[in-house]
Design an enzyme around this catalytic site. Structure first.
Site, mmCIF file in Angstrom:
data_model
loop_
_atom_site.group_PDB
_atom_site.id
_atom_site.type_symbol
_atom_site.label_atom_id
_atom_site.label_comp_id
_atom_site.label_asym_id
_atom_site.label_seq_id
_atom_site.Cartn_x
_atom_site.Cartn_y
_atom_site.Cartn_z
ATOM 1 C CD GLU A 1 6.290 2.828 -3.301
ATOM 2 O OE1 GLU A 1 5.771 2.363 -3.219
ATOM 3 O OE2 GLU A 1 7.412 1.903 -4.403
ATOM 4 C CG PHE B 1 0.685 -1.549 3.473
ATOM 5 C CD1 PHE B 1 0.484 -1.016 4.197
ATOM 6 C CD2 PHE B 1 -0.342 -1.163 1.898
ATOM 7 C CE1 PHE B 1 -2.121 -0.976 3.955
ATOM 8 C CE2 PHE B 1 -1.649 -1.035 1.783
ATOM 9 C CZ PHE B 1 -2.190 -0.919 3.017
ATOM 10 C CG PHE C 1 4.244 -0.829 -0.947
ATOM 11 C CD1 PHE C 1 3.975 -2.087 -0.411
ATOM 12 C CD2 PHE C 1 3.014 -0.165 0.023
ATOM 13 C CE1 PHE C 1 2.888 -2.960 -0.504
ATOM 14 C CE2 PHE C 1 1.780 -0.772 -1.072
ATOM 15 C CZ PHE C 1 1.789 -2.400 -0.378
ATOM 16 C CG HIS D 1 -0.472 -5.155 2.290
ATOM 17 N ND1 HIS D 1 -0.468 -5.944 1.512
ATOM 18 C CD2 HIS D 1 -0.970 -3.979 2.090
ATOM 19 C CE1 HIS D 1 -0.661 -4.963 0.128
ATOM 20 N NE2 HIS D 1 -0.740 -4.141 0.273
#
Length: 658
Positions: free
Chosen positions: A397, A420, A423, A464
């Protein structure tokens, strides 16, 4: 030191000498100014000038370079007027950051230099994004990014190399291995024999170069850059060098053994090159003295010019106005034709229509291409737009968000999908320290939207299910959007993509397939900073966003005796304070519902603003309702207890009875 001129002409040799001498003389001037107390801080590159000078001499002036503190030769090699550099170092207006950032923490599109931030790592991913834009343009350009041996231990280094390898990006990753990360020697930083070896694991071509030999630097880079322009690919270069001064001047060099200092002193890149040129009869003593006099005069005159500038005066309006790039909202109205669709369909439709509208828009994320994303929002996009614009990413990311910044620098728009929203924590640094601050620092904008599938209610557990908007509403420079309905989601997403500023776009997963609405079939936009009044009442103001809006409406349906204004905020930054205050002044009561845990959340700030601005209108204390102060549990009974829906009903009734 052995010099091999190969095909370099006498004129080129003298040009290289002038290029390497200039930053050395500036540094000597800065060290005098430090001792005189006229400069507060300086990061010296004495001893490693050949790398910056050689690179800048090889690259075209429109090829981006991302330097660090000790790369003065990049800035002088791009012929930035010296008075502007001195102004920057003194925090004057003719610098590049309006006094807001120091030393080499700046960039300039005019000279295609993109400055560092102190966190070091993100600039490697930014270089990936710039190179990706070049690859999409098919312009044959190369991007060069510097880092030190210390930063090769950062995760961003490994993420950026991996992305560049997978996407075959034309990036020169330049490691200046100068022996120490501040005071930590290399034998306490890594165990591989050479940092160039790290390229092997990523399938990247790598080379080791003597960073103190200007001709070796120049000749090898000349060949490599020519090859990369024909065959775009990443290359990792480890330059063996040494810094003869401390990490910065206050640090000193007492931690360096004297014999090591003596050894590298003999390898001084300027002294050795001068001796070679004189031995070859290319540089005469008279020319050398004349050149030094000319450069010193230029340095002194430009320093005086910068010193004569007045100090920057604080201007409150200018400070606040520069946090964001100015943007005049473009209202695009729909044609009236609608269809009843889910929230997920509205987001997909809005994203697709934005891709059609902006041919420079690139979407990046995990599994978003052929698979269509875990929520299928980009399903079918590859067939329409191709894999160049709909890009699967490795699981990294931080590098991908940084690459979005690089795309923006080089003329593209980027949408980055967090698989999600939880993250995003692994990409937090480039969002809050690069994207959010870049316009305030040196007037560059970050045209990046980060899509954030978020929220609980679907039994997805602690990793999540978060709704972490407060992480970003706290950060000046970011815009935060959080729609509750399909119509809003589509129109606000279009605006987010049009807006040249970084936008965190929250999408509640529990609403994806449960919330239907009549939504216009064609492209349209909605303004930021405008709350939606869903119900008009007299007794209480209910303020919420995301799934909380629906919980509030359901609660009111159970209590038809409560006459309430219901405000759906829709955007949290900018926030529609006018709508909030107008409603509270009318009703005299306010309750704020958020899904996030209560402490430190958006509700707290709204509550404080209401107390400050509407105190004399209140008939009861402002109420806040949020989730429990815990992580989000998995099983339904525990998740229902965690979420604030039932507590909201109780709090609302208590507020009405106050």
């Amino acid at each position: 030191m052995n010099f091999d001129r190969k095909q370099v002409t006498d004129a080129q040799l003298l040009d290289l000498y002038k290029r390497i001498l200039k930053p050395r003389l500036i540094e000597e001037k800065m060290l005098i100014l430090i001792r005189q107390g006229k400069v507060s801080k300086w990061f010296s590159g004495i001893g490693q000038e050949a790398i910056s000078v050689g690179l800048t001499a090889v690259l075209d002036s429109d090829e981006y370079i991302l330097p660090m503190h000790r790369n003065l030769g990049v800035f002088t090699g791009r012929n930035i007027p010296l008075y502007r550099l001195f102004s920057q170092w003194q925090g004057k207006a003719n610098g590049f950051t309006k006094g807001r950032d120091r030393s080499f923490h700046f960039g300039t599109q005019e000279y295609k230099i993109i400055g560092m931030i102190s966190h070091l790592g993100p600039q490697l991913g930014v270089a990936d994004g710039i190179a990706l834009a070049n690859k999409l343009k098919q312009n044959g350009k190369v991007t060069a990014v510097f880092t030190g041996e210390g930063a090769t231990s950062e995760g961003d280094f490994h993420e950026a190399l991996n992305v560049a390898s997978v996407w075959e990006l034309p990036v020169l990753f330049i490691i200046e291995n100068n022996g120490y990360g501040l005071s930590t020697p290399t034998n306490e930083q890594y165990r591989c024999e050479n940092l160039a070896d790290k390229g092997i694991g990523y399938g990247i071509e790598s080379h080791i170069i003597d960073g103190n030999n200007i001709l070796e630097v120049y000749n090898q880079l000349t060949d490599l850059v020519a090859s990369m322009r024909k065959n775009p690919r990443p290359v990792l270069l480890e330059f063996k060098t040494f810094r003869m001064r401390g990490h910065e001047e206050a640090s000193g060099t007492k931690y360096v053994p004297q014999e090591l200092m003596d050894m590298w002193h003999k390898k001084d890149p300027v002294d050795n090159f001068r001796a070679y040129l004189k031995a070859e009869g290319i540089l005469t003593e008279d020319y050398d003295e004349a050149l030094r006099a000319e450069l010193k005069k230029e340095i002194d005159e430009n320093y005086k010019k910068a010193s004569a500038e007045p100090a920057i005066a604080a201007n409150l309006d200018e400070e606040l106005n520069d946090v964001y790039k100015s943007y005049d909202f473009e209202a695009v109205n729909h044609n009236g034709s609608t269809e009843n669709i889910r929230m997920i369909d509205a987001i997909s439709q809005g994203l697709k229509q934005s891709m059609e509208r902006h041919d420079n828009l690139v979407i990046m994320g995990q599994d978003i291409a052929d698979y269509g994303g875990v929520f299928k929002i980009t399903d079918g996009f590859v067939k329409v737009f191709g894999k160049d614009r709909v890009r699967n990413t490795p699981i990294c990311e931080s590098a991908i968000i940084s690459a979005g910044m690089g795309l923006s620098i080089n003329g593209y728009k980027a949408v980055v999908e967090m698989q999600f929203g939880d993250f995003v924590s692994t990409g937090f640094n480039p969002i809050v320290n690069y994207l959010a601050k870049v316009h305030y620092r040196w007037q560059e904008n970050a045209d990046v939207v980060v899509r954030m599938p978020c929220g609980a209610g679907v039994q997805a557990g602690p990793f999540h299910s978060q709704t972490n908007e407060a992480w970003f509403t706290k950060t000046p420079g970011l815009k935060v959007v959080y729609p509750a309905f399909p119509y809003d989601a589509k129109g606000l997403l279009a605006t987010a993509i049009n807006d040249p500023n970084p936008v965190m776009f929250f999408e509640h997963k529990a609403l994806y397939r449960s919330m239907y609405q009549d939504v216009p079939t064609d492209y349209y936009t909605l303004p930021f900073g405008k709350a939606s009044l869903l119900r008009d009442g007299q007794d209480v103001t209910i303020i919420s966003f995301g799934a909380g809006v629906h919980w509030a409406l359901e609660t009111l349906d159970k209590h038809p005796d409560i006459s309430a204004d219901v405000l759906d905020l829709r955007t949290l930054q900018p926030l529609d304070t006018e709508a909030i205050f107008t409603s509270v002044k009318k009703t005299g009561r306010a309750i704020i519902l958020q899904e996030d845990s209560l402490f430190g959340g958006v509700a707290s700030d709204i509550s404080a603003m209401i107390m400050e601005q509407c105190f004399e209108y209140l008939d009861a204390p402002v109420q806040r309702v949020g989730s429990l102060e815990s992580a989000i549990p998995f099983t339904k009974a525990l998740e229902d207890q965690y979420l604030p829906k039932q507590r909201f009903e109780t709090a609302l009734q208590e507020l009405m009875a106050y």
